[in-house]
Scaffold this motif. Structure first.
Motif: not given
Ligand SMILES: Nc1ncnc2c1ncn2[C@@H]1O[C@H](COP(=O)(O)OP(=O)(O)O)[C@@H](O)[C@H]1O
Ligand SMILES: [Mg+2]
Lengths: 233, 615
Positions: A48, A50, A80, A82, A86, A146-147
């Motif tokens: 990703m 990150v 992504y 996690p 988050r 959300r992703t």
């Protein structure tokens, strides 16, 4: 669809990934399995962007994304989720979804909040609730939803079953299978073998930052020796 | 009674513009985690631009309603653009740098803007036009009240409402709130942070510019607006809670009213009042009125490398330098000697701050308080008890150390930006005391006649005295770092939990460290007072605290040598620049910016990197 080749990653001076290579075909669910600290999460973070990979390639449909900023990688079509979820604790469910929203590529059926609510009906009942006041299971659903709002073609799911009650784990497996039926490619990481077996086609076993073994999920379930070597604690 | 109502309304009007400035500051901080020292400069630019637009050029000729309000809005927009440019050209490059480095960069912007404004608008106060339609006064309850003030009173709540809508009803606002909580996750969801940051700077700066331009009908525009407003805005943001708009609004009301009534009730200590309130709020509610504890998602502090032992060549170079400092001075003139003596004091001052910031892991924005406490301690003894220099020099570190114990008790209990702000607040209290308690401190006129004893009057002898005392101070501070106390200090910085677990009383260690640093700064201050023969409130002022910060950051926080180099470089540069150029702030600011951009590890870091490359 996704091909990871010789991926290395560091946290500061600690060398964590030592050349991880794996691939995920269109519509396939691949599961990264390994003990705690094996490097599953780091692999996902490196894909990703990150954690910027220090060497190696991340090819999405042949295009190398290694070294790009994570927002560019997200825009290229990788979503992504996690492991620590988050959630934006002070934003409501609706607002959390809004942050993830991006226009769908032309011609495809895009995600919108209503569609996310059909996948996770619980969320529909708490549209105005701040993310910080949801249970762990609800937060896990919200972070996946959300992703999805960014219409990814490939989903990275980091331990979606971690810390959830058995009923919720079952619901989660159903949701992932539903996404798979729609043709989404998924790279998942798990420590829960039963969960992995329920959703994944193929397993990649990882240990100390290196890929040790790849097999179909069915073959892995039949192979006691490999499981004992890489997974038992 | 009537005057009380008028005063209350006055307070509300001031609160509105304070709120606008603080809102911009808090929004920028929330998203970018940058404490923008230059925010006051943007406010000042807004006022100057507003003045220009409403009194020159096409809008001024147009005049009337559109001339004035068009000018005010344009000034706000232009300030927003300037803020975006600052973010784009400068800050974007240093988001990964340590917090204090970013602060240093924004402070450099303050210096640069000061001189640019001086070049463009000159040093004199500029009077703005009156606002059309809002001239004159309205009667309320039989009292005449200026219309423009009434208008300003409405601006605050209206802007709060508009900002609330922006943050809750637009995608941009929702993204900003999300980024305030977890930037990395926002990026992983496909949002381009760079654009978000640039726009948040534009927004915050436009708010500051608007506040500045709206002041035009109320007060003259001048070059002191930036520092005055930034300190108030810091206070408000901290009282309200970092990142909280509602908190900023409440705090602005509180401070606005406090000023308005403070003038009536305690005319002597108005300056102190705001800071006392801030200190009280922080002690009772460490995250401000409406602030929340920052979520655990902030990246933890980067672990600092262990303190390096000085390499051999460095020890040798130091020995050579010391010999030169002893042998050469008899051949130097008086001017060079006094410059060098000042530098020695600055070195001790910087080294003392370094103890707090490097090994201590705290930040102090108000270190001048202890420098000044030493200076005033010695000067007061000399003035009221005719004490000789020797007594003053012994007494000063104790005086400063005690002040450090008192202030430090509060400061070490908070963390991060809040702690830094509290140190600033205490320094302002100390400054206000020196400034306003005229009977004892002489106020603005300071205390004169603080001369060294007969034997130390010569510049050469005084230089040796300064070298000896400052050298001794620096050596003691350094030894302390490698002593068990220094290890405890570093242990509590790197891992408070583990330090507690092995039996270190972290609060106490920090507290003692704070007081020791204060005592050392006090020694530097007392020497400085004897060197100048006088003390002034400016010894405790914000600019001097900033000097110390710049010296430490310039040199690099992570080494022991850094602050020493930084002090020599900075004080030398400043001294020379003041002599050769009126635009020393501009040159200094640009030099600091260049350093921040190209040597993010400070001077000592740059030296060490060369060392590493060679190895
Ligand atoms: N932020 C970090 N900083 C330093 N080391 C880390 C960090 N995160 C993980 N590690 C280390 O990297 C290794 C792999 O961790 P991770 O990828 O999280 O494993 P997994 O997800 O398989 O449990 C572990 O040894 C872990 O200690
Ligand atoms: Mg993990």
């Amino acid at each position: 669809m996704l091909r990871v080749d010789g991926l290395h990653a560091h946290y500061g001076r600690a060398h964590i990934l030592h050349g991880v290579s794996l691939d995920v075909a269109q519509g396939e669910v691949v599961c990264l399995l390994g003990r705690n600290g094996a490097g599953k999460s780091t692999t996902m973070k490196a894909i990703m962007g990150v954690v910027p990979p220090s060497a190696g390639q991340v090819l999405l449909d042949g295009k190398d994304l290694a070294g790009r900023a994570s927002f560019e990688i997200a825009r290229a079509g990788i979503g992504y989720v996690p492991e620590d979820r988050r959630i934006f604790a002070e934003l409501t469910v609706e607002e959390n979804l809004e942050v993830g929203r991006r226009a769908a590529p032309a011609g495809s059926q895009g995600w919108n909040p209503e569609r996310a609510y059909t996948l996770f009906p619980v969320l529909a009942e708490m549209r105005r609730r701040p993310g910080g006041r949801m249970s762990g299971g609800e937060q896990q659903m919200l972070t996946i939803a959300r992703t999805l709002m960014g219409n990814p073609r490939l989903l990275l799911l980091d331990e979606p079953s971690e810390g959830l009650a058995p009923v919720v784990v079952e619901r989660m497996a159903e949701a992932i299978l539903a996404l798979k039926r729609e043709g989404l490619s998924i790279l998942l990481s798990e420590q829960n073998l039963a969960f992995a077996n329920a959703v994944a086609d193929r397993a990649c076993l990882i240990e100390t930052g290196q890929l040790r073994h790849t097999a179909s999920m069915a073959a892995l379930m039949a192979d006691d020796e490999v499981r004992a070597r890489y997974l038992s604690v | 009674m009537d005057s009380l109502i008028v005063q209350a309304l006055n307070g509300l009007a001031s609160a509105s513009s304070l709120f606008l400035v603080a809102a911009g500051l808090t929004v920028i901080f929330g998203v970018s985690r940058i404490v923008n020292f230059a925010h006051g400069s943007l406010y000042m630019l807004g006022a100057y631009l507003g003045w220009t637009l409403t009194s020159h050029g096409p809008l001024a000729e147009l005049g009337g309603f559109f001339g004035f309000w068009g000018g005010v809005l344009l000034a706000a927009l232009a300030t927003g653009l300037i803020g975006a440019a600052i973010e784009f050209l400068l800050l974007r490059r240093i988001y990964r740098a340590p917090e204090l480095f970013q602060l240093l960069a924004t402070f450099a912007v303050v210096l640069v803007v000061q001189d640019i404004a001086l070049l463009i608008w000159g040093p004199q106060d500029l009077l703005g036009p009156r606002a059309p339609l809002l001239r004159g006064a309205t009667e309320i309850l039989g009292l005449r009240f200026p219309r423009y003030e009434l208008f300003l009173i409405c601006v605050g709540p209206v802007m709060l409402g508009l900002l609330w809508l922006l943050f809750h009803r637009t995608r941009f606002g929702i993204l900003l709130r999300a980024a305030t909580q977890d930037r990395e996750m926002v990026a992983a969801l496909g949002v381009d942070q760079r654009r978000l940051f640039t726009s948040v700077f534009a927004l915050g700066s436009a708010l500051a510019g608007l506040a500045g331009a709206l002041q035009l009908p109320r007060e003259a525009v001048n070059l002191h607006m930036d520092m005055a407003v930034i300190v108030e805005a810091f206070v408000i943001v901290v009282i309200g809670g970092l990142g909280s708009l509602g908190g900023a609004f409440l705090a602005a009301l509180l401070i606005g009213e406090l000023h308005a009534f403070g003038i009536l009730v305690f005319p002597r200590i108005t300056l102190v009042l705001a800071f006392l309130v801030m200190a009280a709020v922080l002690v009772l509610r460490p995250h401000g009125l409406l602030g929340r504890k920052p979520s655990g998602l902030l990246p933890a502090a980067v672990p600092s490398p262990p303190l390096p032992r000085a390499p051999r060549w460095l020890v040798q170079a130091g020995a050579v330098a010391l010999v030169l400092l002893v042998v050469l001075p008899p051949f130097l003139g008086d001017y060079a000697l006094s410059v060098m003596a000042d530098m020695a004091m600055m070195v001790l001052f910087a080294a003392s701050l370094h103890l707090i910031m490097g090994p201590g892991g705290m930040a102090s924005f108000g270190h001048a308080a202890y420098f000044g406490a030493g200076a005033y301690g010695a000067a007061l003894l000399a003035k009221h008890f005719a004490a000789p220099m020797e007594v003053g020099l012994v007494f000063a570190p104790f005086a400063a150390g005690i002040v450090g114990l008192v202030f430090g008790w509060f400061c070490v209990r908070l963390s991060g930006v809040y702690s830094a702000m509290l140190t600033l607040a205490f320094a302002q209290i100390a400054w206000s005391t020196a400034f306003q308690w005229v009977e004892v401190t002489g106020g603005d006129n300071g205390i004169l006649g603080v001369w060294p004893s007969e034997w130390a009057r010569g510049k050469l002898v005084f230089w040796y005295l300064a070298l000896a005392l400052c050298g001794l101070g620096v050596v003691l501070l350094r030894r302390l770092l490698y002593a068990p106390f220094g290890m405890a200090l570093r242990a509590q910085r790197d891992s408070p939990l583990r330090a507690e677990a092995i039996g270190i009383d972290t609060l106490r260690v920090r507290w003692v460290g704070f007081a020791i640093a204060a005592a050392a700064a006090g020694m530097a201050g007392a020497l400085f007072a004897y060197g100048k023969g006088s003390v002034f409130p400016s010894f405790l002022g914000i600019p001097r605290s900033v000097d110390a910060l710049v010296m430490v950051l310039l040199g690099g926080v992570q080494t022991v040598l850094g602050p020493l180099l930084g002090a020599v470089a900075y004080s030398g540069l400043q001294e020379q620049l003041v002599r050769i150029s009126d635009l020393w702030r501009l040159v200094l600011g640009v030099a600091i910016l260049a350093l921040v951009l190209f040597f993010p590890g400070g001077l000592a870091g740059a030296l060490r990197r060369r060392e590493d490359d060679r190895a």
